[in-house]
Enzyme design. Structure first.
Site, PDB file in Angstrom:
ATOM      1  N   CYS A   1     -19.762   1.006  -2.601  1.00  0.00           N
ATOM      2  CA  CYS A   1     -19.909   0.350  -3.903  1.00  0.00           C
ATOM      3  C   CYS A   1     -21.216   0.556  -4.656  1.00  0.00           C
ATOM      4  O   CYS A   1     -21.177   0.983  -5.802  1.00  0.00           O
ATOM      5  CB  CYS A   1     -19.582  -1.116  -3.749  1.00  0.00           C
TER       6      CYS A   1
ATOM      7  N   PHE B   1     -16.596 -10.090  -4.697  1.00  0.00           N
ATOM      8  CA  PHE B   1     -18.014  -9.946  -4.341  1.00  0.00           C
ATOM      9  C   PHE B   1     -18.263  -9.855  -2.839  1.00  0.00           C
ATOM     10  O   PHE B   1     -19.400  -9.993  -2.391  1.00  0.00           O
ATOM     11  CB  PHE B   1     -18.821 -11.122  -4.926  1.00  0.00           C
TER      12      PHE B   1
ATOM     13  N   ASN C   1     -23.887  -5.858  -8.834  1.00  0.00           N
ATOM     14  CA  ASN C   1     -24.195  -4.761  -7.904  1.00  0.00           C
ATOM     15  C   ASN C   1     -25.414  -3.969  -8.352  1.00  0.00           C
ATOM     16  O   ASN C   1     -26.241  -3.576  -7.529  1.00  0.00           O
ATOM     17  CB  ASN C   1     -22.974  -3.833  -7.767  1.00  0.00           C
TER      18      ASN C   1
ATOM     19  N   ASP D   1       0.855  -1.194   0.000  1.00  0.00           N
ATOM     20  CA  ASP D   1       0.000   0.000   0.000  1.00  0.00           C
ATOM     21  C   ASP D   1       0.887   1.238   0.000  1.00  0.00           C
ATOM     22  O   ASP D   1       1.967   1.229   0.602  1.00  0.00           O
ATOM     23  CB  ASP D   1      -0.917   0.011   1.228  1.00  0.00           C
TER      24      ASP D   1
ATOM     25  N   LYS E   1     -21.555   4.080  -6.213  1.00  0.00           N
ATOM     26  CA  LYS E   1     -20.618   4.412  -7.307  1.00  0.00           C
ATOM     27  C   LYS E   1     -20.778   3.439  -8.490  1.00  0.00           C
ATOM     28  O   LYS E   1     -20.665   3.854  -9.638  1.00  0.00           O
ATOM     29  CB  LYS E   1     -19.179   4.451  -6.789  1.00  0.00           C
TER      30      LYS E   1
ATOM     31  N   GLY F   1     -26.278   2.513   0.869  1.00  0.00           N
ATOM     32  CA  GLY F   1     -25.104   3.383   0.900  1.00  0.00           C
ATOM     33  C   GLY F   1     -23.869   2.534   0.709  1.00  0.00           C
ATOM     34  O   GLY F   1     -23.935   1.437   0.158  1.00  0.00           O
TER      35      GLY F   1
HETATM   36  N1  NAI Z   1     -15.297  -2.348  -0.173  1.00  0.00           N
HETATM   37  C1  NAI Z   1     -15.913  -3.402  -0.660  1.00  0.00           C
HETATM   38  O1  NAI Z   1     -16.741  -4.014   0.015  1.00  0.00           O
HETATM   39  C2  NAI Z   1     -15.633  -3.899  -2.041  1.00  0.00           C
HETATM   40  C3  NAI Z   1     -14.877  -3.157  -2.935  1.00  0.00           C
HETATM   41  N2  NAI Z   1     -14.672  -3.627  -4.212  1.00  0.00           N
HETATM   42  C4  NAI Z   1     -13.820  -2.884  -5.138  1.00  0.00           C
HETATM   43  O2  NAI Z   1     -12.462  -3.124  -4.781  1.00  0.00           O
HETATM   44  C5  NAI Z   1     -11.659  -1.962  -4.984  1.00  0.00           C
HETATM   45  C6  NAI Z   1     -11.014  -1.551  -3.684  1.00  0.00           C
HETATM   46  O3  NAI Z   1     -12.022  -1.184  -2.783  1.00  0.00           O
HETATM   47  P1  NAI Z   1     -11.750  -0.975  -1.220  1.00  0.00           P
HETATM   48  O4  NAI Z   1     -10.891  -2.080  -0.724  1.00  0.00           O
HETATM   49  O5  NAI Z   1     -13.056  -0.721  -0.586  1.00  0.00           O
HETATM   50  O6  NAI Z   1     -10.896   0.366  -1.266  1.00  0.00           O
HETATM   51  P2  NAI Z   1     -10.142   1.107  -0.072  1.00  0.00           P
HETATM   52  O7  NAI Z   1     -10.250   2.545  -0.346  1.00  0.00           O
HETATM   53  O8  NAI Z   1     -10.601   0.575   1.245  1.00  0.00           O
HETATM   54  O9  NAI Z   1      -8.625   0.635  -0.260  1.00  0.00           O
HETATM   55  C7  NAI Z   1      -7.837   0.965  -1.355  1.00  0.00           C
HETATM   56  C8  NAI Z   1      -6.384   0.988  -0.904  1.00  0.00           C
HETATM   57  O10 NAI Z   1      -5.554   1.170  -2.059  1.00  0.00           O
HETATM   58  C9  NAI Z   1      -4.444   1.962  -1.655  1.00  0.00           C
HETATM   59  N3  NAI Z   1      -3.805   2.546  -2.837  1.00  0.00           N
HETATM   60  C10 NAI Z   1      -4.227   3.559  -3.626  1.00  0.00           C
HETATM   61  N4  NAI Z   1      -3.334   3.790  -4.615  1.00  0.00           N
HETATM   62  C11 NAI Z   1      -2.343   2.891  -4.467  1.00  0.00           C
HETATM   63  C12 NAI Z   1      -1.146   2.624  -5.168  1.00  0.00           C
HETATM   64  N5  NAI Z   1      -0.812   3.330  -6.236  1.00  0.00           N
HETATM   65  N6  NAI Z   1      -0.346   1.636  -4.729  1.00  0.00           N
HETATM   66  C13 NAI Z   1      -0.673   0.920  -3.634  1.00  0.00           C
HETATM   67  N7  NAI Z   1      -1.813   1.128  -2.920  1.00  0.00           N
HETATM   68  C14 NAI Z   1      -2.621   2.099  -3.332  1.00  0.00           C
HETATM   69  C15 NAI Z   1      -5.041   2.987  -0.716  1.00  0.00           C
HETATM   70  O11 NAI Z   1      -4.059   3.592   0.100  1.00  0.00           O
HETATM   71  C16 NAI Z   1      -6.044   2.115   0.066  1.00  0.00           C
HETATM   72  O12 NAI Z   1      -5.449   1.582   1.226  1.00  0.00           O
HETATM   73  C17 NAI Z   1     -12.625  -0.923  -5.571  1.00  0.00           C
HETATM   74  O13 NAI Z   1     -12.554  -1.005  -6.966  1.00  0.00           O
HETATM   75  C18 NAI Z   1     -13.978  -1.375  -5.085  1.00  0.00           C
HETATM   76  O14 NAI Z   1     -15.010  -0.964  -5.935  1.00  0.00           O
HETATM   77  C19 NAI Z   1     -15.160  -4.826  -4.637  1.00  0.00           C
HETATM   78  C20 NAI Z   1     -15.892  -5.600  -3.784  1.00  0.00           C
HETATM   79  C21 NAI Z   1     -16.185  -5.208  -2.418  1.00  0.00           C
HETATM   80  O1  UGA Z   2     -18.903  -4.272  -4.666  1.00  0.00           O
HETATM   81  C1  UGA Z   2     -18.967  -4.162  -3.478  1.00  0.00           C
HETATM   82  O2  UGA Z   2     -18.283  -3.385  -2.820  1.00  0.00           O
HETATM   83  C2  UGA Z   2     -19.911  -4.975  -2.653  1.00  0.00           C
HETATM   84  O3  UGA Z   2     -21.151  -4.225  -2.558  1.00  0.00           O
HETATM   85  C3  UGA Z   2     -22.156  -4.852  -1.747  1.00  0.00           C
HETATM   86  O4  UGA Z   2     -21.675  -5.051  -0.422  1.00  0.00           O
HETATM   87  P1  UGA Z   2     -21.703  -3.899   0.693  1.00  0.00           P
HETATM   88  O5  UGA Z   2     -21.876  -2.565   0.050  1.00  0.00           O
HETATM   89  O6  UGA Z   2     -20.522  -4.120   1.547  1.00  0.00           O
HETATM   90  O7  UGA Z   2     -22.963  -4.203   1.619  1.00  0.00           O
HETATM   91  P2  UGA Z   2     -24.448  -4.747   1.361  1.00  0.00           P
HETATM   92  O8  UGA Z   2     -24.763  -5.725   2.407  1.00  0.00           O
HETATM   93  O9  UGA Z   2     -24.664  -5.167  -0.025  1.00  0.00           O
HETATM   94  O10 UGA Z   2     -25.307  -3.446   1.664  1.00  0.00           O
HETATM   95  C4  UGA Z   2     -25.240  -2.304   0.824  1.00  0.00           C
HETATM   96  C5  UGA Z   2     -26.310  -1.312   1.240  1.00  0.00           C
HETATM   97  O11 UGA Z   2     -27.599  -1.792   0.907  1.00  0.00           O
HETATM   98  C6  UGA Z   2     -28.468  -1.718   2.031  1.00  0.00           C
HETATM   99  N1  UGA Z   2     -29.447  -2.833   1.966  1.00  0.00           N
HETATM  100  C7  UGA Z   2     -29.011  -4.097   1.764  1.00  0.00           C
HETATM  101  C8  UGA Z   2     -29.921  -5.133   1.681  1.00  0.00           C
HETATM  102  C9  UGA Z   2     -31.292  -4.877   1.788  1.00  0.00           C
HETATM  103  O12 UGA Z   2     -32.167  -5.771   1.712  1.00  0.00           O
HETATM  104  N2  UGA Z   2     -31.695  -3.591   1.992  1.00  0.00           N
HETATM  105  C10 UGA Z   2     -30.806  -2.550   2.085  1.00  0.00           C
HETATM  106  O13 UGA Z   2     -31.218  -1.380   2.259  1.00  0.00           O
HETATM  107  C11 UGA Z   2     -27.547  -1.787   3.240  1.00  0.00           C
HETATM  108  O14 UGA Z   2     -28.141  -1.214   4.371  1.00  0.00           O
HETATM  109  C12 UGA Z   2     -26.348  -1.005   2.738  1.00  0.00           C
HETATM  110  O15 UGA Z   2     -26.529   0.372   2.933  1.00  0.00           O
HETATM  111  C13 UGA Z   2     -22.466  -6.233  -2.350  1.00  0.00           C
HETATM  112  O16 UGA Z   2     -23.424  -6.890  -1.515  1.00  0.00           O
HETATM  113  C14 UGA Z   2     -21.199  -7.084  -2.457  1.00  0.00           C
HETATM  114  O17 UGA Z   2     -21.500  -8.328  -3.095  1.00  0.00           O
HETATM  115  C15 UGA Z   2     -20.164  -6.317  -3.297  1.00  0.00           C
HETATM  116  O18 UGA Z   2     -18.954  -7.048  -3.370  1.00  0.00           O
END
Ligand code: NAI
Ligand code: UGA
Length: 449
Positions: free
Chosen positions: A260, A152, A208, A30, A263, A257
């Site tokens: 993910c 996911f 999503n 990171d 956006k 909210g």
């Molecule tokens: N948060 C979630 O539940 C999920 C997120 N995703 C996707 O995965 C990706 C990452 O999401 P998050 O983990 O939530 O992001 P995050 O914002 O929590 O973490 C991203 C990390 O990347 C680091 N970073 C940025 N530029 C960098 C570089 N040049 N070299 C090394 N590190 C660098 C940042 O410092 C940060 O720690 C996004 O595309 C998101 O849409 C997919 C599924 C679930």
């Molecule tokens: O791409 C991603 O980042 C992730 O986005 C979601 O995961 P997440 O945002 O962590 O959480 P969810 O449990 O999906 O909830 C998302 C939002 O929907 C709301 N929600 C969820 C379920 C529901 O029945 N009603 C509802 O209002 C939750 O309160 C929350 O604000 C997807 O569920 C994951 O599969 C995916 O990997």
């Protein structure tokens, strides 16, 4: 196997720790020095149930390392996972600048065959672009493959989702990386879907967008129930019992909210527009969600038209339970509306208080516990359904409140119980309990005494 995971956020840190837990040698990279230093000293940058234990265990046994040097990560691994953020740009499209920075360093550093796996959520065609970009900037002439392997996991259950996924998608048409990644993912004991890279990239957005559509759909049904009669919880049960629909993601509430859904829905609409297509359904999903986030305060305003200098209690600030993530949390809209109406806010969240302070600064009062947040306020707004807010001592809540107004954004309470307790209770898509009902209940109780 030897892997590096670039970006130690929700996805990178959790995936890295889980791959290490399964016996792989993982280097997590990171650019955030403080984060890396913290991780080396056992400080978790995020809250995720079960994460700290596996990070500590695998750091101690040497399966997991943390560094700020991507060069070191590339050198130490055969497979490089890109898991950096891809936030929304002003125009709704995904900002790929971090992906580009990482791709450049990989291109300049690699000296032998590498598999570059994109785990970040990126628009269709990004894999093609990364492949061309690496080929163009390569310093040493060596072979490589670029694969799309979308993630996911859900926040709040990220470790368990990663360990037990519904499916793993491997997007490549090349046999060598497909076989290696098959082997890497074998211990997850989940079905593996092999597909081309474009389809893998679209699968992530489509999944999503579909889940978000279910939520906006049920929220609109809730709004119809509120106006025409009916109870959305019963309706969701009724339609969800049909296996083709399923009862998952049919909880009406205060809108979705998080980092993910907001956006990714906008990004796929943008991709459609760029390809001369108007993605009407998902466009509406986004619009409905914006409206839904305003419904709680609108209900409160119907009961208390003048909120100036009234103190309101807000329970739950993170975008969902079991996470400290405040990104696009509905609580932001709720609190903004309250402040704009001149109200004062007392708030409590079991985990997200530090994150919330970064968002709201000194605009609101932060309380140490649930009941402190309720004391001497005019109404309770339950925004995030943390376990402890689903099991409140209602008699105590009513005693602490100046007025027995309870707005439940997550349908946590039984209507009959709230009426018995004497609350003016409004939830989502269910009959509301008005002052008139409460008075009637009290009269009945008095007669019975
Ligand atoms: N948060 C979630 O539940 C999920 C997120 N995703 C996707 O995965 C990706 C990452 O999401 P998050 O983990 O939530 O992001 P995050 O914002 O929590 O973490 C991203 C990390 O990347 C680091 N970073 C940025 N530029 C960098 C570089 N040049 N070299 C090394 N590190 C660098 C940042 O410092 C940060 O720690 C996004 O595309 C998101 O849409 C997919 C599924 C679930
Ligand atoms: O791409 C991603 O980042 C992730 O986005 C979601 O995961 P997440 O945002 O962590 O959480 P969810 O449990 O999906 O909830 C998302 C939002 O929907 C709301 N929600 C969820 C379920 C529901 O029945 N009603 C509802 O209002 C939750 O309160 C929350 O604000 C997807 O569920 C994951 O599969 C995916 O990997």
């Amino acid at each position: 196997m030897k892997l590096s995971v670039v970006g130690t956020g929700y996805v990178g840190l959790v995936s890295g720790a889980c791959f290490a837990e399964l016996g792989n040698q993982v280097t997590c990279v990171d650019i955030d020095e403080e984060k890396v230093e913290g991780l080396r000293n056992g400080v978790m940058p995020i809250y995720e149930p079960g994460l700290e234990e596996i990070v500590e265990e695998n750091y101690e046994n040497g399966n997991l390392e943390f560094t700020t040097s991507l060069e070191e990560g590339v050198k130490n691994s055969d497979i490089i996972f890109i898991a950096v953020g891809t936030p929304a740009k002003e125009d709704g499209g995904a900002d790929l600048s971090a992906v580009k920075t990482v791709a450049k360093t990989i291109a300049e550093t690699m000296k032998e065959y590498k598999i570059v796996v994109d785990k970040s959520t990126v628009p269709v065609g990004t894999g093609d672009w990364v492949e061309e970009f690496i080929a163009e900037h390569q310093k040493n002439d060596c072979d490589f493959d670029v694969v799309s392997c979308p993630e996911f996991l859900r926040e709040g259950s990220a470790v368990s989702d990663t360990m037990n996924p519904d499916r793993i998608v491997i997007g490549t048409e090349d046999q060598k990386p497909a076989e290696i990644l098959d082997e890497l993912h074998q211990d997850f004991n989940a079905p593996i879907l092999h597909t081309d890279r474009h389809s893998a990239e679209i699968i992530k957005y489509a999944a999503n967008a579909f889940l978000a559509t279910k939520i906006s759909f049920i929220n609109e049904i809730a709004n119809i129930c509120e106006r025409a009669g009916g109870n959305v919880v019963e309706v969701a049960k009724g339609i969800g019992s049909d296996h083709r629909i399923s009862d998952k993601f049919l909880r009406a509430g205060v809108g979705f909210g998080g980092a993910c859904f907001p956006k990714d829905t906008k990004a796929i609409v943008k991709t459609a527009n760029e390809n001369d297509y108007d993605f009407k359904i998902v466009d509406s999903v986004v619009e409905v969600n914006e409206q839904q986030k305003e419904t709680m305060v609108n209900k409160l305003k119907n009961l208390l038209p003048n909120l100036t200098n009234k103190t309101i209690s807000v329970l739950g600030l993170s975008f969902k339970p079991n996470t400290d993530d405040m990104r696009e949390a509905p609580s932001r809209t709720v609190i903004k509306q309250l402040l704009e109406a001149g109200a004062k806010v007392k708030a409590y969240d079991p985990i997200a208080m530090d994150e919330a302070k970064e968002v709201f600064g000194d605009q609101i009062e932060y309380c140490e516990g649930t009941y402190e947040a309720i004391k001497d306020t005019e109404a309770v707004l339950l925004v995030t359904e943390w376990d402890q807010f689903q099991d409140l001592d209602l008699t105590r809540v009513k005693r602490l409140l100046n007025k027995p107004i309870f707005i439940d954004g997550r349908n946590c309470y039984d209507l009959h119980e709230m009426e018995q307790e004497g609350f003016i209770y409004h939830s989502v898509g269910r009959p509301s309990i008005s002052a008139h009902d409460v008075a009637a209940t009290k009269e009945v109780a008095a007669v019975n005494e």
